[in-house]
Design a protein around this motif. Structure first.
Motif, PDB file in Angstrom:
ATOM      1  N   VAL A   1      29.112  33.104  38.173  1.00  0.00           N
ATOM      2  CA  VAL A   1      30.245  32.329  38.686  1.00  0.00           C
ATOM      3  C   VAL A   1      31.541  32.838  38.056  1.00  0.00           C
ATOM      4  CG1 VAL A   1      31.320  30.049  38.704  1.00  0.00           C
ATOM      5  CG2 VAL A   1      28.910  30.284  39.254  1.00  0.00           C
ATOM      6  N   SER A   2      31.521  33.095  36.756  1.00  0.00           N
ATOM      7  CA  SER A   2      32.703  33.596  36.075  1.00  0.00           C
ATOM      8  C   SER A   2      33.131  34.941  36.642  1.00  0.00           C
ATOM      9  CB  SER A   2      32.422  33.724  34.580  1.00  0.00           C
ATOM     10  OG  SER A   2      33.526  34.287  33.926  1.00  0.00           O
ATOM     11  N   GLU A   3      32.173  35.806  36.908  1.00  0.00           N
ATOM     12  CA  GLU A   3      32.496  37.117  37.481  1.00  0.00           C
ATOM     13  C   GLU A   3      33.147  36.973  38.854  1.00  0.00           C
ATOM     14  OE1 GLU A   3      30.368  41.209  39.070  1.00  0.00           O
ATOM     15  OE2 GLU A   3      29.157  39.648  38.143  1.00  0.00           O
TER      16      GLU A   3
ATOM     17  N   HIS B   1      36.791  38.561  41.610  1.00  0.00           N
ATOM     18  CA  HIS B   1      36.852  38.573  43.072  1.00  0.00           C
ATOM     19  C   HIS B   1      37.651  37.416  43.657  1.00  0.00           C
ATOM     20  CE1 HIS B   1      33.880  41.665  42.595  1.00  0.00           C
ATOM     21  NE2 HIS B   1      33.077  40.829  41.978  1.00  0.00           N
ATOM     22  N   GLY B   2      38.293  36.617  42.814  1.00  0.00           N
ATOM     23  CA  GLY B   2      39.188  35.569  43.285  1.00  0.00           C
ATOM     24  C   GLY B   2      38.527  34.434  44.038  1.00  0.00           C
ATOM     25  N   LEU B   3      37.337  34.044  43.650  1.00  0.00           N
ATOM     26  CA  LEU B   3      36.621  33.011  44.392  1.00  0.00           C
ATOM     27  C   LEU B   3      37.194  31.613  44.169  1.00  0.00           C
ATOM     28  CD1 LEU B   3      34.250  32.765  46.328  1.00  0.00           C
ATOM     29  CD2 LEU B   3      32.811  32.202  44.401  1.00  0.00           C
ATOM     30  N   ARG B   4      37.981  31.426  43.144  1.00  0.00           N
ATOM     31  CA  ARG B   4      38.511  30.084  42.878  1.00  0.00           C
ATOM     32  C   ARG B   4      39.440  29.611  43.993  1.00  0.00           C
ATOM     33  NH1 ARG B   4      40.074  29.541  37.158  1.00  0.00           N
ATOM     34  NH2 ARG B   4      37.875  29.104  37.017  1.00  0.00           N
ATOM     35  N   ASN B   5      40.226  30.504  44.555  1.00  0.00           N
ATOM     36  CA  ASN B   5      41.148  30.151  45.630  1.00  0.00           C
ATOM     37  C   ASN B   5      40.625  30.679  46.959  1.00  0.00           C
ATOM     38  OD1 ASN B   5      43.012  29.020  43.785  1.00  0.00           O
ATOM     39  ND2 ASN B   5      43.694  31.077  43.264  1.00  0.00           N
ATOM     40  N   CYS B   6      40.332  29.761  47.858  1.00  0.00           N
ATOM     41  CA  CYS B   6      39.807  30.159  49.157  1.00  0.00           C
ATOM     42  C   CYS B   6      40.969  30.513  50.086  1.00  0.00           C
ATOM     43  CB  CYS B   6      38.972  29.020  49.741  1.00  0.00           C
ATOM     44  SG  CYS B   6      38.135  29.512  51.243  1.00  0.00           S
ATOM     45  N   ARG B   7      40.771  31.524  50.897  1.00  0.00           N
ATOM     46  CA  ARG B   7      41.809  31.956  51.821  1.00  0.00           C
ATOM     47  C   ARG B   7      41.792  31.163  53.118  1.00  0.00           C
ATOM     48  NH1 ARG B   7      42.750  38.124  51.142  1.00  0.00           N
ATOM     49  NH2 ARG B   7      43.838  37.735  53.090  1.00  0.00           N
TER      50      ARG B   7
ATOM     51  N   PRO C   1      27.603  46.038  29.307  1.00  0.00           N
ATOM     52  CA  PRO C   1      26.545  45.771  30.283  1.00  0.00           C
ATOM     53  C   PRO C   1      26.062  44.331  30.203  1.00  0.00           C
ATOM     54  CG  PRO C   1      25.698  47.076  28.466  1.00  0.00           C
ATOM     55  CD  PRO C   1      27.184  46.950  28.272  1.00  0.00           C
ATOM     56  N   ARG C   2      25.744  43.777  31.346  1.00  0.00           N
ATOM     57  CA  ARG C   2      25.235  42.408  31.388  1.00  0.00           C
ATOM     58  C   ARG C   2      23.733  42.459  31.632  1.00  0.00           C
ATOM     59  NH1 ARG C   2      28.981  42.713  35.140  1.00  0.00           N
ATOM     60  NH2 ARG C   2      28.412  43.279  37.228  1.00  0.00           N
ATOM     61  N   PRO C   3      23.043  41.381  31.381  1.00  0.00           N
ATOM     62  CA  PRO C   3      21.605  41.371  31.619  1.00  0.00           C
ATOM     63  C   PRO C   3      21.297  41.616  33.091  1.00  0.00           C
ATOM     64  CG  PRO C   3      22.312  39.350  30.523  1.00  0.00           C
ATOM     65  CD  PRO C   3      23.525  40.142  30.824  1.00  0.00           C
TER      66      PRO C   3
ATOM     67  N   THR D   1      31.741  37.217  49.490  1.00  0.00           N
ATOM     68  CA  THR D   1      32.065  37.498  48.086  1.00  0.00           C
ATOM     69  C   THR D   1      30.794  37.761  47.295  1.00  0.00           C
ATOM     70  OG1 THR D   1      34.041  36.124  48.227  1.00  0.00           O
ATOM     71  CG2 THR D   1      33.218  36.623  46.025  1.00  0.00           C
ATOM     72  N   ALA D   2      29.751  36.962  47.541  1.00  0.00           N
ATOM     73  CA  ALA D   2      28.465  37.180  46.857  1.00  0.00           C
ATOM     74  C   ALA D   2      27.879  38.532  47.247  1.00  0.00           C
ATOM     75  CB  ALA D   2      27.499  36.052  47.202  1.00  0.00           C
TER      76      ALA D   2
END
Length: 106
Positions: free
Chosen positions: A41-43, A48-54, A91-93, A68-69
Protein backbone atom coordinates in the motif's frame (compact mmCIF):
# COMPACT_ATOMS: atom_id res chain seq x y z
CA UNK A 1 -10.01 14.65 32.88
CA UNK A 2 -8.47 13.43 36.09
CA UNK A 3 -7.01 9.97 35.81
CA UNK A 4 -6.69 7.94 38.92
CA UNK A 5 -3.96 5.50 39.75
CA UNK A 6 -6.16 2.55 38.80
CA UNK A 7 -6.50 3.87 35.21
CA UNK A 8 -2.74 4.09 34.84
CA UNK A 9 -2.22 0.66 36.35
CA UNK A 10 -4.75 -0.95 34.03
CA UNK A 11 -3.18 0.81 31.02
CA UNK A 12 0.24 -0.44 32.06
CA UNK A 13 -1.07 -3.98 32.50
CA UNK A 14 -2.66 -3.89 29.05
CA UNK A 15 0.57 -2.60 27.53
CA UNK A 16 2.57 -5.31 29.28
CA UNK A 17 0.17 -7.98 28.02
CA UNK A 18 0.37 -6.66 24.47
CA UNK A 19 4.16 -6.59 24.51
CA UNK A 20 4.27 -10.17 25.81
CA UNK A 21 1.90 -11.26 23.05
CA UNK A 22 4.08 -9.54 20.44
CA UNK A 23 6.96 -11.82 21.41
CA UNK A 24 5.06 -14.97 20.38
CA UNK A 25 5.65 -16.75 17.07
CA UNK A 26 1.93 -16.69 16.22
CA UNK A 27 1.73 -12.91 16.56
CA UNK A 28 4.89 -12.36 14.52
CA UNK A 29 3.62 -14.63 11.73
CA UNK A 30 0.30 -12.78 11.64
CA UNK A 31 2.04 -9.40 11.69
CA UNK A 32 4.39 -10.40 8.85
CA UNK A 33 1.35 -10.72 6.57
CA UNK A 34 0.18 -7.26 7.57
CA UNK A 35 3.64 -5.79 7.13
CA UNK A 36 3.74 -7.09 3.55
CA UNK A 37 0.35 -5.56 2.80
CA UNK A 38 1.34 -2.26 4.37
CA UNK A 39 4.52 -2.15 2.28
CA UNK A 40 2.53 -2.70 -0.92
CA UNK A 41 0.00 0.00 0.00
CA UNK A 42 2.83 2.38 0.86
CA UNK A 43 4.52 1.70 -2.47
CA UNK A 44 1.36 2.35 -4.48
CA UNK A 45 0.61 5.54 -2.53
CA UNK A 46 4.11 7.03 -2.72
CA UNK A 47 5.40 5.77 -6.05
CA UNK A 48 2.20 5.64 -8.08
CA UNK A 49 -0.03 8.31 -6.52
CA UNK A 50 -2.85 6.03 -5.41
CA UNK A 51 -3.91 8.31 -2.56
CA UNK A 52 -5.51 10.82 -4.95
CA UNK A 53 -7.92 9.35 -7.46
CA UNK A 54 -8.21 11.02 -10.84
CA UNK A 55 -11.79 9.94 -11.37
CA UNK A 56 -15.21 10.15 -9.69
CA UNK A 57 -17.44 7.20 -9.09
CA UNK A 58 -16.80 3.72 -7.75
CA UNK A 59 -16.45 2.02 -11.14
CA UNK A 60 -13.82 4.43 -12.48
CA UNK A 61 -12.00 4.49 -9.16
CA UNK A 62 -11.89 0.69 -9.19
CA UNK A 63 -10.43 0.72 -12.71
CA UNK A 64 -7.70 3.11 -11.57
CA UNK A 65 -6.87 0.87 -8.60
CA UNK A 66 -6.74 -2.26 -10.77
CA UNK A 67 -4.50 -0.57 -13.35
CA UNK A 68 -2.23 0.83 -10.62
CA UNK A 69 -1.89 -2.66 -9.10
CA UNK A 70 -1.11 -4.10 -12.55
CA UNK A 71 1.51 -1.40 -13.10
CA UNK A 72 3.04 -2.13 -9.70
CA UNK A 73 3.28 -5.82 -10.58
CA UNK A 74 4.85 -5.02 -13.96
CA UNK A 75 7.48 -2.84 -12.28
CA UNK A 76 8.21 -5.59 -9.74
CA UNK A 77 8.41 -8.18 -12.51
CA UNK A 78 10.81 -6.00 -14.51
CA UNK A 79 13.04 -5.60 -11.45
CA UNK A 80 12.93 -9.33 -10.87
CA UNK A 81 13.74 -10.27 -14.47
CA UNK A 82 16.70 -7.88 -14.76
CA UNK A 83 19.05 -9.15 -12.03
CA UNK A 84 22.19 -7.56 -13.54
CA UNK A 85 20.86 -4.03 -13.17
CA UNK A 86 21.25 -2.63 -9.64
CA UNK A 87 18.06 -1.39 -8.06
CA UNK A 88 17.74 2.22 -6.92
CA UNK A 89 16.29 1.17 -3.56
CA UNK A 90 16.85 -1.62 -1.09
CA UNK A 91 15.36 -4.97 -2.09
CA UNK A 92 12.03 -5.90 -0.58
CA UNK A 93 10.87 -9.39 0.32
CA UNK A 94 9.56 -11.49 -2.54
CA UNK A 95 5.82 -10.95 -3.04
CA UNK A 96 3.30 -13.68 -3.82
CA UNK A 97 3.21 -12.44 -7.41
CA UNK A 98 6.98 -12.78 -7.72
CA UNK A 99 6.82 -16.26 -6.21
CA UNK A 100 4.17 -17.21 -8.77
CA UNK A 101 6.30 -15.85 -11.62
CA UNK A 102 9.29 -17.79 -10.36
CA UNK A 103 7.29 -21.03 -10.44
CA UNK A 104 6.25 -20.51 -14.10
CA UNK A 105 8.42 -22.08 -16.80
CA UNK A 106 10.49 -19.60 -18.84
Amino acid sequence: MNRGRSDLTSSQEIQTQNRAEQRTVVWRRRYAIRAGCEATVSETVHAHGLRNCRYRGMARTHVQHVLTAAGTNIIRLAEYLSPGIPSSHRPRPRSRFQTLCRSLPT
